[in-house]
Scaffold this motif. Structure first.
Motif, PDB file in Angstrom:
ATOM      1  N   ILE A 110      98.361  14.272 -69.566  1.00 44.09           N
ATOM      2  CA  ILE A 110      98.178  15.684 -69.211  1.00 44.09           C
ATOM      3  C   ILE A 110      97.125  15.835 -68.119  1.00 44.09           C
ATOM      4  O   ILE A 110      97.310  16.573 -67.146  1.00 44.09           O
ATOM      5  N   ALA A 111      96.011  15.095 -68.286  1.00 45.33           N
ATOM      6  CA  ALA A 111      94.927  15.175 -67.304  1.00 45.33           C
ATOM      7  C   ALA A 111      95.393  14.694 -65.931  1.00 45.33           C
ATOM      8  O   ALA A 111      95.107  15.324 -64.906  1.00 45.33           O
ATOM      9  N   VAL A 112      96.119  13.585 -65.918  1.00 44.27           N
ATOM     10  CA  VAL A 112      96.625  13.041 -64.658  1.00 44.27           C
ATOM     11  C   VAL A 112      97.612  14.012 -64.015  1.00 44.27           C
ATOM     12  O   VAL A 112      97.587  14.244 -62.800  1.00 44.27           O
ATOM     13  N   THR A 113      98.484  14.591 -64.829  1.00 39.86           N
ATOM     14  CA  THR A 113      99.480  15.539 -64.314  1.00 39.86           C
ATOM     15  C   THR A 113      98.807  16.743 -63.667  1.00 39.86           C
ATOM     16  O   THR A 113      99.162  17.147 -62.553  1.00 39.86           O
ATOM     17  N   TYR A 114      97.825  17.314 -64.343  1.00 45.96           N
ATOM     18  CA  TYR A 114      97.116  18.466 -63.782  1.00 45.96           C
ATOM     19  C   TYR A 114      96.375  18.092 -62.504  1.00 45.96           C
ATOM     20  O   TYR A 114      96.327  18.872 -61.550  1.00 45.96           O
ATOM     21  N   VAL A 145      78.747   4.108 -72.424  1.00 44.99           N
ATOM     22  CA  VAL A 145      79.888   4.304 -71.531  1.00 44.99           C
ATOM     23  C   VAL A 145      80.224   5.788 -71.414  1.00 44.99           C
ATOM     24  O   VAL A 145      80.482   6.312 -70.321  1.00 44.99           O
ATOM     25  N   VAL A 146      80.209   6.487 -72.549  1.00 45.95           N
ATOM     26  CA  VAL A 146      80.491   7.917 -72.546  1.00 45.95           C
ATOM     27  C   VAL A 146      79.432   8.670 -71.736  1.00 45.95           C
ATOM     28  O   VAL A 146      79.742   9.543 -70.917  1.00 45.95           O
ATOM     29  N   VAL A 147      78.171   8.310 -71.962  1.00 45.98           N
ATOM     30  CA  VAL A 147      77.077   8.953 -71.230  1.00 45.98           C
ATOM     31  C   VAL A 147      77.211   8.688 -69.732  1.00 45.98           C
ATOM     32  O   VAL A 147      77.017   9.579 -68.898  1.00 45.98           O
ATOM     33  N   PHE A 148      77.569   7.438 -69.369  1.00 48.01           N
ATOM     34  CA  PHE A 148      77.729   7.092 -67.956  1.00 48.01           C
ATOM     35  C   PHE A 148      78.837   7.912 -67.308  1.00 48.01           C
ATOM     36  O   PHE A 148      78.678   8.442 -66.203  1.00 48.01           O
ATOM     37  N   ALA A 149      79.989   8.039 -67.993  1.00 48.80           N
ATOM     38  CA  ALA A 149      81.121   8.784 -67.439  1.00 48.80           C
ATOM     39  C   ALA A 149      80.768  10.246 -67.225  1.00 48.80           C
ATOM     40  O   ALA A 149      81.014  10.816 -66.163  1.00 48.80           O
ATOM     41  N   LEU A 207      89.143  12.862 -62.957  1.00 45.86           N
ATOM     42  CA  LEU A 207      89.827  11.808 -63.700  1.00 45.86           C
ATOM     43  C   LEU A 207      88.866  10.746 -64.228  1.00 45.86           C
ATOM     44  O   LEU A 207      89.281   9.872 -64.998  1.00 45.86           O
ATOM     45  N   ILE A 208      87.610  10.800 -63.822  1.00 44.69           N
ATOM     46  CA  ILE A 208      86.674   9.732 -64.180  1.00 44.69           C
ATOM     47  C   ILE A 208      86.593   9.489 -65.690  1.00 44.69           C
ATOM     48  O   ILE A 208      86.748   8.344 -66.145  1.00 44.69           O
ATOM     49  N   PRO A 209      86.349  10.527 -66.517  1.00 49.79           N
ATOM     50  CA  PRO A 209      86.280  10.272 -67.968  1.00 49.79           C
ATOM     51  C   PRO A 209      87.572   9.685 -68.531  1.00 49.79           C
ATOM     52  O   PRO A 209      87.536   8.805 -69.387  1.00 49.79           O
ATOM     53  N   ILE A 210      88.712  10.174 -68.026  1.00 54.86           N
ATOM     54  CA  ILE A 210      89.999   9.673 -68.517  1.00 54.86           C
ATOM     55  C   ILE A 210      90.190   8.216 -68.128  1.00 54.86           C
ATOM     56  O   ILE A 210      90.632   7.383 -68.944  1.00 54.86           O
TER      57      ILE A 210
END
Length: 267
Positions: A35-39, A98-102, A77-80
């Protein structure tokens, strides 16, 4: 989570810090990613289509604005991407760092964009009204126009005469709708004639006059004390990026090199 006691909340927080976030089942993660990529792809496609629309209707646009807008859209798209990579390498949890970095990278990019291009967070550039949309839709159909050759010649002469005598290109906000209303020629005919007879779009047509205007100024030694960018603004350009892009496209050299070369040849 809100109903948990303080001790339970601390336990959950400690678990996240030590073991990381436990991701959803892979089919859910893939669905969210899709969904994220599509948007994102649709957003980029819309930006490109809008840029093409502006080239047909505006006499001056800043290409850097749209490059930055495309870049900013892509960074969403970075977090995805980080999540997908983590899952593909077989990790069962998302490490907290990793989550904090994204998220930090995403915030840093948005904040950096705010500092470098604050106009993104102001009123969107080049607002289009309903009348212009209707006119532009007609432009797309001019291939089926029944405009006769003698009418084309008459309209072309009228357009050129108006550009030479009134110099509407000095207005940086000139649009094809304003232009057609002034010369009393339907917008789709103006577009058709410029495309067919002059083999360019509206923005290139207007910029040719602006470039000719500033070339005369750059060749004049009496204007050496003026900065090139000031001369560009006086010639109808409304941004540094748009000016240098158009000049390089039409003259195949920088304005500074043109000024130096032509003044040396006349010295």
């Amino acid at each position: 989570m809100l109903a948990k006691s303080g001790a339970e909340k601390m336990e959950v927080y400690h678990s996240i810090m030590v073991t990381g976030f436990t991701p959803s089942p892979i089919w859910i993660s893939l669905g969210i990613g899709l969904i994220a990529v599509t948007y994102t792809v649709l957003s980029i496609r819309m930006i490109i289509r809008y840029l093409n629309h502006l080239k047909k209707t505006r006499s001056s646009i800043d290409p850097s604005f749209h490059r930055w807008l495309l870049f900013l859209s892509s960074t969403l798209l970075i977090p995805i991407v980080i999540t997908v990579i983590t899952r593909l390498v077989g990790a069962t949890t998302l490490p907290f760092p990793v989550v904090v970095f994204a998220l930090s990278l995403l915030i840093f990019i948005i904040y950096g964009t705010f500092l470098l291009q604050p106009k993104f967070f102001d009123k969107f550039q080049y607002q289009i009204d309903d009348q212009e949309i209707e006119e532009v839709n007609s432009i797309e159909k001019y291939q089926n126009s029944n405009l006769q050759n003698n009418q084309k010649s008459e309209y072309l002469e009228k357009i050129i005469k108006y550009m030479d005598s009134e110099k509407p290109y000095l207005d940086p906000e000139l649009t094809i709708l304003q232009f057609s209303n002034t010369v009393d020629i339907p917008t789709y005919y103006v577009s058709q004639i410029i495309n067919e007879q002059l083999e360019c779009n509206f923005i290139d047509f207007v910029n040719r006059y602006r470039i000719d205007e500033i070339k005369v100024k750059l060749e004049d030694p009496k204007l050496n004390h003026f900065k090139i960018l000031n001369l560009a603004y006086d010639s109808g350009f409304n941004s540094k990026t748009a000016f240098y892009y158009a000049f390089k496209k039409h003259v195949d050299m920088t304005p500074g090199a043109y000024r130096k070369e032509n003044q040396l040849s006349t010295a």
